[in-house]
Design a protein around this motif. Structure first.
Motif, mmCIF file in Angstrom:
data_model
loop_
_atom_site.group_PDB
_atom_site.id
_atom_site.type_symbol
_atom_site.label_atom_id
_atom_site.label_comp_id
_atom_site.label_asym_id
_atom_site.label_seq_id
_atom_site.Cartn_x
_atom_site.Cartn_y
_atom_site.Cartn_z
ATOM 1 N N ARG A 204 -1.219 9.016 7.345
ATOM 2 C CA ARG A 204 -2.561 9.578 7.488
ATOM 3 C C ARG A 204 -3.488 9.036 6.411
ATOM 4 O O ARG A 204 -4.666 8.764 6.661
ATOM 5 N N ILE A 205 -2.972 8.856 5.210
ATOM 6 C CA ILE A 205 -3.800 8.345 4.121
ATOM 7 C C ILE A 205 -4.222 6.902 4.384
ATOM 8 O O ILE A 205 -5.377 6.529 4.180
ATOM 9 N N LEU A 206 -3.276 6.103 4.852
ATOM 10 C CA LEU A 206 -3.537 4.671 5.015
ATOM 11 C C LEU A 206 -4.071 4.296 6.391
ATOM 12 O O LEU A 206 -4.421 3.139 6.631
ATOM 13 N N GLY A 207 -4.113 5.269 7.309
ATOM 14 C CA GLY A 207 -4.558 4.945 8.649
ATOM 15 C C GLY A 207 -3.520 4.176 9.444
ATOM 16 O O GLY A 207 -3.849 3.292 10.222
ATOM 17 N N SER B 157 0.828 -1.207 0.000
ATOM 18 C CA SER B 157 0.000 0.000 0.000
ATOM 19 C C SER B 157 0.861 1.254 0.000
ATOM 20 O O SER B 157 0.563 2.229 -0.697
ATOM 21 N N GLU C 218 2.499 11.653 5.940
ATOM 22 C CA GLU C 218 1.302 11.836 5.133
ATOM 23 C C GLU C 218 0.773 10.491 4.623
ATOM 24 O O GLU C 218 -0.430 10.266 4.568
ATOM 25 N N ALA D 52 1.825 6.926 -6.744
ATOM 26 C CA ALA D 52 0.800 7.870 -7.186
ATOM 27 C C ALA D 52 1.113 9.296 -6.776
ATOM 28 O O ALA D 52 0.565 10.241 -7.345
ATOM 29 N N ALA D 53 1.991 9.451 -5.801
ATOM 30 C CA ALA D 53 2.251 10.787 -5.257
ATOM 31 C C ALA D 53 3.708 10.910 -4.859
ATOM 32 O O ALA D 53 4.034 11.031 -3.677
ATOM 33 N N GLY E 73 -15.709 8.038 8.963
ATOM 34 C CA GLY E 73 -15.019 7.997 10.249
ATOM 35 C C GLY E 73 -13.698 8.726 10.239
ATOM 36 O O GLY E 73 -12.949 8.681 11.200
ATOM 37 N N GLU E 74 -13.399 9.425 9.135
ATOM 38 C CA GLU E 74 -12.157 10.186 9.012
ATOM 39 C C GLU E 74 -12.385 11.644 9.369
ATOM 40 O O GLU E 74 -13.303 12.269 8.857
ATOM 41 N N PHE F 248 2.143 1.849 -3.369
ATOM 42 C CA PHE F 248 1.083 2.373 -4.233
ATOM 43 C C PHE F 248 0.939 3.877 -4.038
ATOM 44 O O PHE F 248 0.798 4.633 -5.013
ATOM 45 N N VAL F 249 0.972 4.316 -2.803
ATOM 46 C CA VAL F 249 0.791 5.745 -2.522
ATOM 47 C C VAL F 249 1.966 6.548 -3.061
ATOM 48 O O VAL F 249 1.790 7.597 -3.686
ATOM 49 N N ILE G 86 5.876 12.579 -1.552
ATOM 50 C CA ILE G 86 5.079 12.599 -0.333
ATOM 51 C C ILE G 86 5.941 12.218 0.863
ATOM 52 O O ILE G 86 6.968 11.550 0.708
ATOM 53 N N TRP H 176 -16.253 4.067 5.456
ATOM 54 C CA TRP H 176 -15.043 4.250 6.270
ATOM 55 C C TRP H 176 -14.557 5.684 6.253
ATOM 56 O O TRP H 176 -13.962 6.141 7.219
ATOM 57 N N GLN H 177 -14.836 6.418 5.164
ATOM 58 C CA GLN H 177 -14.403 7.810 5.138
ATOM 59 C C GLN H 177 -15.270 8.678 6.043
ATOM 60 O O GLN H 177 -14.842 9.761 6.442
#
Lengths: 148, 148
Positions: B65-68, B47, B62, B54-55, B146-147, B50-51, B58, B143-144
Motif C-alpha cells: 500500500r505504501i509503495l503502490g 524500495s 502494508e 524504516a519500519a 491521487g491516494e 527501504f520501507v 511491517i 501523487w499523494q
DNA sequence: TATTGTTATACTCTATAACTATA
DNA sequence: TATAGTTATAGAGTATAACAATA
C-alpha cells in the motif's frame, strides 16, 4: 495522519527526488490515459499526432527518435493511425514516407490537444506559472541530458 | 540545434509538464536500475528494503500500500528477498507476518541506499538544494493527491 | 554501408480473479 | 465480512533481432 502517510513522509523517501518523480509520472500517465480514452487514443498515439501536426511531412522513424519510441514499435502504432484515416502517407523516396494529418486527423489532433490541456490544468493548475515553467525547464534539461 | 531538439523545443511539447515528467522518470528509472544492478536488486526490491528498514515489523501488504504495489505482486517479490536471506518473517497472528531485515539484509540496505544516493547526486546534483526540495514537495503533493 | 519500414518475439511490469486461511 | 498471503494468468509497453528494399 495515517501510518502510510507517516512512512512516505519520513526521511526514507522524502529525500529521494527520483521516487516522487516516478510516483507522479504514474499518476499523470494514468490520468492522461483516461482523458484520451473517449477519443480512442493512447498517449503514444496522441503524441505522434502532436508531432505530425507540428512537423507535417516527417517520417515515422524520425517521430520515433523524437518521442523515444523504437522504430519497431512505431510500425504498428502508425499502421493503426493510418487504418483509422487520421494520418496519410506520401512517398518521399523508395524507403521514406512523409506523414501528414488527414482532415479527420487534424480534428482528432485538436480534440486530443484540448483533452490534454484540460488534463494538465486539472493536475497542475494549482502550480503557479513560474513554478510550472521552472519545473518544465528542469525536467527537460534532465531527460535531454540522456539523449545522444 | 538539431531537428530533433528543435521539435521538442517547440510549443508542441514544451508547455506540457506531464510529457517532461514522463521522459525524466524513464531516464531516472533506467539509471537507478543500472545503479542497483551490481547489487542484484531491482528498484522495487530496493524500495521494499527501504520501507522495512524504516519500519521493522511491517507486513508485506502494508508495504504494497505504501509503495503502490499490488498484494499479488508483493508475494513473489518478498519471496525472493526471503529466499536470498535479506528479509526474515515472524508470525504476528495466523495471517499476518512481521518483516525484518536480516544482518545480510541490513548490509544490503546500506549498499542500496548508498547506490541510490550516488545516483541521485549524479542526476540531480546540478539542482540547488532549494530547487530540489521544492520539486520534491510539489511532486509529492501531486501523487499523494491521487491516494485514497 | 547505413537507413526505412516491417515482422516476430521475448521480457518486464502491472492488473485481475480466485482461492485458503484467519481475524 | 474483511484481510493476509498466494497462485495463475492476461494485458500493455518496450526491447532485440532479423529481413527486404532503398539510399
Amino acid at each position: 495522519m495515517s501510518a502510510l502517510e507517516d512512512f512516505t513522509g519520513t526521511k526514507t523517501f522524502s529525500g529521494l527526488l527520483g521516487y516522487h518523480l516516478r510516483r507522479a509520472s504514474v499518476l499523470v500517465m494514468a490520468d492522461l490515459t483516461q482523458a484520451l480514452e473517449p477519443l480512442g487514443l493512447k498517449p503514444a498515439e496522441a503524441s505522434a499526432l502532436f508531432v505530425i501536426a507540428a512537423a507535417g511531412g516527417i517520417t515515422q522513424a524520425e517521430i520515433g527518435r523524437i518521442l523515444g519510441i523504437q522504430r519497431a514499435n512505431m510500425a504498428p502504432l502508425m499502421a493503426n493511425l493510418i487504418k483509422r484515416g487520421l494520418v496519410a502517407r506520401q512517398a518521399m523516396d523508395g524507403r521514406s514516407q512523409a506523414l501528414r494529418l488527414t482532415r479527420a486527423g487534424a480534428a482528432m489532433h485538436r480534440h486530443a490537444m484540448e483533452a490534454t490541456q484540460a488534463h494538465e490544468q486539472r493536475l497542475f493548475g494549482h502550480l503557479s506559472q513560474p513554478d510550472r515553467a521552472r519545473m518544465i525547464a528542469q525536467l527537460q534539461r534532465l531527460w535531454q541530458s540522456g539523449e545522444d
